[in-house]
Design a protein around this motif. Sequence first.
Motif, PDB file in Angstrom:
ATOM      1  N   VAL A  72       0.715  -1.175  -0.117  1.00  0.00           N
ATOM      2  CA  VAL A  72      -0.032   0.007  -0.065  1.00  0.00           C
ATOM      3  C   VAL A  72       0.926   1.159   0.044  1.00  0.00           C
ATOM      4  O   VAL A  72       1.718   1.413   0.931  1.00  0.00           O
ATOM      5  N   VAL A  73       0.763   2.087  -0.888  1.00  0.00           N
ATOM      6  CA  VAL A  73       1.484   3.192  -1.129  1.00  0.00           C
ATOM      7  C   VAL A  73       0.971   4.538  -0.510  1.00  0.00           C
ATOM      8  O   VAL A  73      -0.326   4.858  -0.919  1.00  0.00           O
ATOM      9  N   ILE A  74       1.604   4.987   0.360  1.00  0.00           N
ATOM     10  CA  ILE A  74       0.995   6.116   1.152  1.00  0.00           C
ATOM     11  C   ILE A  74       0.890   7.461   0.522  1.00  0.00           C
ATOM     12  O   ILE A  74       2.019   7.921   0.029  1.00  0.00           O
ATOM     13  N   GLY A  75       0.072   8.178   0.078  1.00  0.00           N
ATOM     14  CA  GLY A  75      -0.150   9.236  -0.647  1.00  0.00           C
ATOM     15  C   GLY A  75      -0.108  10.913   0.172  1.00  0.00           C
ATOM     16  O   GLY A  75       0.127  11.869  -0.076  1.00  0.00           O
ATOM     17  N   LYS A  76      -0.691  10.443   1.279  1.00  0.00           N
ATOM     18  CA  LYS A  76      -0.974  11.811   2.467  1.00  0.00           C
ATOM     19  C   LYS A  76      -0.458  11.163   3.886  1.00  0.00           C
ATOM     20  O   LYS A  76      -1.110  10.245   4.384  1.00  0.00           O
ATOM     21  N   GLY A  77       0.542  12.005   4.559  1.00  0.00           N
ATOM     22  CA  GLY A  77       0.994  11.599   5.730  1.00  0.00           C
ATOM     23  C   GLY A  77      -0.062  11.661   6.846  1.00  0.00           C
ATOM     24  O   GLY A  77      -1.064  12.440   6.578  1.00  0.00           O
ATOM     25  N   GLY A  78       0.264  11.395   7.988  1.00  0.00           N
ATOM     26  CA  GLY A  78      -0.564  11.639   9.186  1.00  0.00           C
ATOM     27  C   GLY A  78       0.093  10.550  10.334  1.00  0.00           C
ATOM     28  O   GLY A  78       0.842   9.588  10.308  1.00  0.00           O
ATOM     29  N   THR A  79      -0.564  11.208  11.413  1.00  0.00           N
ATOM     30  CA  THR A  79      -0.370  10.471  12.668  1.00  0.00           C
ATOM     31  C   THR A  79      -1.713  10.068  13.207  1.00  0.00           C
ATOM     32  O   THR A  79      -2.798  10.955  13.311  1.00  0.00           O
ATOM     33  N   ALA A  80      -1.862   8.791  13.954  1.00  0.00           N
ATOM     34  CA  ALA A  80      -3.030   8.144  14.620  1.00  0.00           C
ATOM     35  C   ALA A  80      -4.210   8.541  13.717  1.00  0.00           C
ATOM     36  O   ALA A  80      -5.158   9.388  14.160  1.00  0.00           O
ATOM     37  N   ILE A  81      -4.100   7.936  12.561  1.00  0.00           N
ATOM     38  CA  ILE A  81      -5.219   8.120  11.582  1.00  0.00           C
ATOM     39  C   ILE A  81      -6.313   7.230  11.671  1.00  0.00           C
ATOM     40  O   ILE A  81      -6.109   6.207  12.153  1.00  0.00           O
ATOM     41  N   PRO A  82      -7.407   7.841  11.988  1.00  0.00           N
ATOM     42  CA  PRO A  82      -8.729   7.203  12.118  1.00  0.00           C
ATOM     43  C   PRO A  82      -8.835   5.930  11.153  1.00  0.00           C
ATOM     44  O   PRO A  82      -8.704   6.389   9.939  1.00  0.00           O
ATOM     45  N   GLN A  83      -9.493   4.767  11.491  1.00  0.00           N
ATOM     46  CA  GLN A  83      -9.695   3.857  10.507  1.00  0.00           C
ATOM     47  C   GLN A  83     -10.779   4.334   9.579  1.00  0.00           C
ATOM     48  O   GLN A  83     -10.575   4.232   8.257  1.00  0.00           O
ATOM     49  N   SER A  84     -11.626   5.147   9.828  1.00  0.00           N
ATOM     50  CA  SER A  84     -12.819   5.751   8.926  1.00  0.00           C
ATOM     51  C   SER A  84     -12.126   6.630   7.715  1.00  0.00           C
ATOM     52  O   SER A  84     -12.598   6.987   6.930  1.00  0.00           O
ATOM     53  N   ALA A  85     -10.789   7.090   8.253  1.00  0.00           N
ATOM     54  CA  ALA A  85     -10.226   8.256   7.294  1.00  0.00           C
ATOM     55  C   ALA A  85      -9.072   7.395   6.668  1.00  0.00           C
ATOM     56  O   ALA A  85      -8.341   8.297   5.572  1.00  0.00           O
ATOM     57  N   ALA A  86      -8.756   6.155   6.863  1.00  0.00           N
ATOM     58  CA  ALA A  86      -7.321   5.415   6.279  1.00  0.00           C
ATOM     59  C   ALA A  86      -7.264   5.395   4.935  1.00  0.00           C
ATOM     60  O   ALA A  86      -6.006   5.724   4.185  1.00  0.00           O
ATOM     61  N   MET A  87      -8.396   5.289   4.156  1.00  0.00           N
ATOM     62  CA  MET A  87      -8.366   4.994   2.699  1.00  0.00           C
ATOM     63  C   MET A  87      -8.004   6.390   1.861  1.00  0.00           C
ATOM     64  O   MET A  87      -7.362   6.608   0.848  1.00  0.00           O
ATOM     65  N   GLU A  88      -8.208   7.874   2.659  1.00  0.00           N
ATOM     66  CA  GLU A  88      -7.822   8.848   2.209  1.00  0.00           C
ATOM     67  C   GLU A  88      -6.250   9.059   2.079  1.00  0.00           C
ATOM     68  O   GLU A  88      -5.908  10.035   1.397  1.00  0.00           O
ATOM     69  N   HIS A  89      -5.769   8.421   2.788  1.00  0.00           N
ATOM     70  CA  HIS A  89      -4.106   8.495   3.010  1.00  0.00           C
ATOM     71  C   HIS A  89      -3.431   7.480   1.787  1.00  0.00           C
ATOM     72  O   HIS A  89      -2.277   7.505   1.973  1.00  0.00           O
ATOM     73  N   VAL A  90      -4.226   6.854   1.088  1.00  0.00           N
ATOM     74  CA  VAL A  90      -3.715   5.924   0.242  1.00  0.00           C
ATOM     75  C   VAL A  90      -3.570   6.325  -1.254  1.00  0.00           C
ATOM     76  O   VAL A  90      -4.487   6.908  -1.755  1.00  0.00           O
ATOM     77  N   ALA A  91      -2.331   6.468  -2.036  1.00  0.00           N
ATOM     78  CA  ALA A  91      -2.259   6.795  -3.254  1.00  0.00           C
ATOM     79  C   ALA A  91      -2.543   5.753  -4.440  1.00  0.00           C
ATOM     80  O   ALA A  91      -3.032   5.899  -5.369  1.00  0.00           O
ATOM     81  N   GLY A  92      -2.124   4.438  -3.863  1.00  0.00           N
ATOM     82  CA  GLY A  92      -2.101   3.316  -4.761  1.00  0.00           C
ATOM     83  C   GLY A  92      -1.554   2.224  -4.099  1.00  0.00           C
ATOM     84  O   GLY A  92      -1.313   2.167  -2.708  1.00  0.00           O
ATOM     85  N   TYR A  93      -1.002   1.101  -5.097  1.00  0.00           N
ATOM     86  CA  TYR A  93      -0.696  -0.030  -4.502  1.00  0.00           C
ATOM     87  C   TYR A  93       0.523  -0.311  -5.373  1.00  0.00           C
ATOM     88  O   TYR A  93       0.986   0.226  -6.384  1.00  0.00           O
ATOM     89  N   ALA A  94       1.104  -1.619  -4.802  1.00  0.00           N
ATOM     90  CA  ALA A  94       2.208  -2.290  -5.475  1.00  0.00           C
ATOM     91  C   ALA A  94       2.235  -3.641  -5.201  1.00  0.00           C
ATOM     92  O   ALA A  94       2.019  -3.905  -4.309  1.00  0.00           O
ATOM     93  N   LEU A  95       2.653  -4.517  -6.347  1.00  0.00           N
ATOM     94  CA  LEU A  95       2.881  -5.940  -5.992  1.00  0.00           C
ATOM     95  C   LEU A  95       4.370  -6.072  -5.292  1.00  0.00           C
ATOM     96  O   LEU A  95       5.318  -5.581  -5.754  1.00  0.00           O
ATOM     97  N   CYS A  96       4.403  -6.707  -4.269  1.00  0.00           N
ATOM     98  CA  CYS A  96       5.852  -6.661  -3.545  1.00  0.00           C
ATOM     99  C   CYS A  96       6.325  -8.015  -3.113  1.00  0.00           C
ATOM    100  O   CYS A  96       5.080  -8.807  -3.104  1.00  0.00           O
ATOM    101  N   LEU A  97       7.523  -8.551  -2.849  1.00  0.00           N
ATOM    102  CA  LEU A  97       7.845  -9.422  -2.402  1.00  0.00           C
ATOM    103  C   LEU A  97       8.632  -9.280  -1.309  1.00  0.00           C
ATOM    104  O   LEU A  97       9.409  -8.236  -1.216  1.00  0.00           O
ATOM    105  N   ASP A  98       8.385  -9.764  -0.064  1.00  0.00           N
ATOM    106  CA  ASP A  98       9.206  -9.749   1.064  1.00  0.00           C
ATOM    107  C   ASP A  98      10.317 -10.893   1.128  1.00  0.00           C
ATOM    108  O   ASP A  98       9.808 -11.998   1.711  1.00  0.00           O
TER     109      ASP A  98
END
Length: 218
Positions: A72-98
């Motif tokens: 999950v790529v973060i598009g907007k920073g934040g601290t103590a982000i409520p779950q209800s607003a979390a998706m507003e902080h997402v810019a997009g995604y990437a497939l990753c290998l750990d």
Amino acid sequence: MAARNISRFWEWGRKIICVGRNYADHAKELKNAIPTEPVLFLKPPSAYVREGSPILVPLYSSNLHHEVELGVVIGKGGTAIPQSAAMEHVAGYALCLDMTARDIQDECKSKGLPWTLAKAFNTSCPVSDFIPKDRIPDPGNVKLWLKVNDQLRQTGCTSQMIFSVPYLISYISEFISLEEGDLILTGTPKGVSAVQEHDELQAGIEDVVAMNFKVERH
Ligand SMILES: CC(=O)CC(=O)C(=O)O
Ligand SMILES: [Mg+2]
């Protein structure tokens, strides 16, 4: 100075926050307890590797494992982000290998030491192209797959995750402020296994993205 482009987030030098044991079937295959809170660890930006460059087996490991994960790529920073607003902080995604040096991780676990050398070495985070947010309308229903030399090893759906993407953003940001360009790896489903020098890894998100990486030794 030219504006930075989030679609090249791996060039920004931001942090990579990883969630472990977020799929019960994977926790079970490694005989780990099912977590009641997210298990977190970090990779440095030097862990990134892109298609066209190889995944390097660390010199000190003889059991390097693949773990396919939704990033999950973060598009907007934040601290103590409520779950209800979390998706507003997402810019997009990437497939990753750990990529994980499992032998080193096992040794660290048995000695009560951190997993850094098992998880954070150079090329331990192969990433796909950036996937804009609208290409994945529901991060809770994303089908992941991974093949080694054309043999299917991992399949899973993010609907199996113990902690959802909004929950993870909210939980992580309570303790670690999120910044634009950060990446969250959301954990791997079952099927992790060892890779060897010269193996070819193929991974994808159904109908969205696919990527290929070769494994080499230093
Ligand atoms: C046991 C692990 O390596 C945890 C992890 O990274 C995961 O995705 O689960
Ligand atoms: Mg993982």
